[in-house]
Design an enzyme around this catalytic site. Structure first.
Site: not given
Ligand code: GFB
Length: 325
Positions: A120-122, A149, A153, A192
């Site tokens: 993953s890119s994280c 996580y 990875k 996500h």
């Molecule tokens: O997709 P997401 O949960 O993953 O969130 P990350 C991406 C961005 O979208 C963050 C915003 O800045 C969130 O605050 N966001 C806005 C939301 N509204 C929402 C919502 O309703 N739900 C969610 N989920 N986000 C994850 C990592 O990070 O990405 C994992 O925690 C993994 O480890 C994955 O790498 C690909 O990009 O922030």
């Protein structure tokens, strides 16, 4: 036959090679399965979570000794969005370490010709230069919301590299950017951002609301890859390349990024919701930016095909036909 040649030939996938797709019901695993079937691979092995718990070392050992797959696509993982990662770090580190350790170790013990590990890119440092090159791994501190996580990875990447070095295996590790696509998780607590915004925009449209809520400030930048494009890249690498061509890891992205705010507007357009979005800054933003440098993959001859607008339209159609809608 010359031994070197027989090793090279064993590493090539035939249409009847026995291929185990671990995690075939997930976003990535289901895309891999579609891609393999479309290409005519006919000997694919899968197990549901109920049939085989990959956290269970003994069960994984028995499965490999019985099935003896030749190729393994390790897409099984505990995954989730920013909130799930931040809330359940123990589950994320424990389950992922167990799943990948069991599958990688048994793949070596049972003579698997090639294994593909999904990272993953994280895994990259939170504040590393952009776009992110593969060599930035382990050059700085991780983003706290997904540290557990990411650590799991990173351990998986290093485990594949260590087995390649010590045991001469052919285990490759790919690092996709943020993914979305058919069969995504639409549970708002664990999903996500793309599936979350699709669901929120759709429900706001159905209720006739004036706006829907977006987490954080809307400023973070993300790069989104359609899951079928990821699967295409993975099968390209499996068919054409070996660990020695790829190195320890290789990035898979589109090279395009959007802000969360722009994404919310685009999702609204695709869904047909003409209201506004409100931003809940009490929720975390996570990493400010994570754009992968995918030039090594491009140089090998692969590029993403699906634009974000096209991908979001297909994902929305999938949501509408799912039990979530
Ligand atoms: O997709 P997401 O949960 O993953 O969130 P990350 C991406 C961005 O979208 C963050 C915003 O800045 C969130 O605050 N966001 C806005 C939301 N509204 C929402 C919502 O309703 N739900 C969610 N989920 N986000 C994850 C990592 O990070 O990405 C994992 O925690 C993994 O480890 C994955 O790498 C690909 O990009 O922030």
């Amino acid at each position: 036959m010359d031994m070197g040649l027989s090793i090279v030939m064993n590493n090539r996938m035939r249409r009847d090679s026995k291929i185990y797709v671990a995690g075939h019901r997930g976003l990535v695993g289901s895309a891999l399965l579609r891609r393999l079937k479309n290409a005519g691979y006919s000997n694919i092995v899968t197990r549901s979570h109920a049939e085989l718990d990959l956290v269970d070392q003994g069960a994984v050992k028995r499965f490999f000794e019985t099935e003896r797959p030749e190729f393994v696509l390790l897409a099984a993982a505990r995954v989730g969005g920013i909130y799930a990662n931040d809330t359940y770090p123990a589950d994320f580190v424990r389950d992922n370490l167990s799943i990948q350790t069991n599958v990688i170790h048994e793949s070596w013990r049972n003579g698997v010709s090639k294994l593909l590990f999904l990272g993953s890119s994280c895994i990259y440092p939170r504040d590393c230069p952009q776009p992110i090159k593969e060599q930035y791994l382990l050059t700085g501190l991780l983003e706290p919301t997904n540290e557990a996580y990411a650590i799991a990875k990173i351990a998986g990447i290093k485990m594949c590299a260590a087995y390649n070095r010590q045991h001469g295996t052919n285990f490759i590790s790919v690092m996709p950017t943020n993914l979305y696509g058919p069969g995504d998780n639409y549970n708002l607590d664990t999903s996500h951002v793309v599936p979350a915004l699709i669901r929120k925009a759709h429900e706001a449209k159905m209720r006739g609301d004036k706006s829907f809520q977006v987490w954080g400030t809307g400023k973070p930048l993300r790069e989104f890859l359609y899951s079928d494009d990821l699967a295409d890249a993975c099968i390209f690498l499996l068919e054409e390349k070996n660990a020695e061509d790829i190195g320890e890891i290789i990035n898979i992205g589109t090279g395009q990024e959007v802000s969360v705010k722009q994404l919310a507007a685009l999702v609204s357009e695709v869904v047909g919701f003409d209201g506004d979005q409100s931003f809940d800054s009490a929720k975390p933003d996570g990493t400010p930016r994570k754009l992968l440098d995918s030039s090594r993959l491009t140089a090998l001859g692969w590029q993403a095909r699906t634009s974000l607008t096209e991908g979001l339209s297909m994902a929305y159609r999938d949501y509408l036909s799912s039990t979530w809608a």
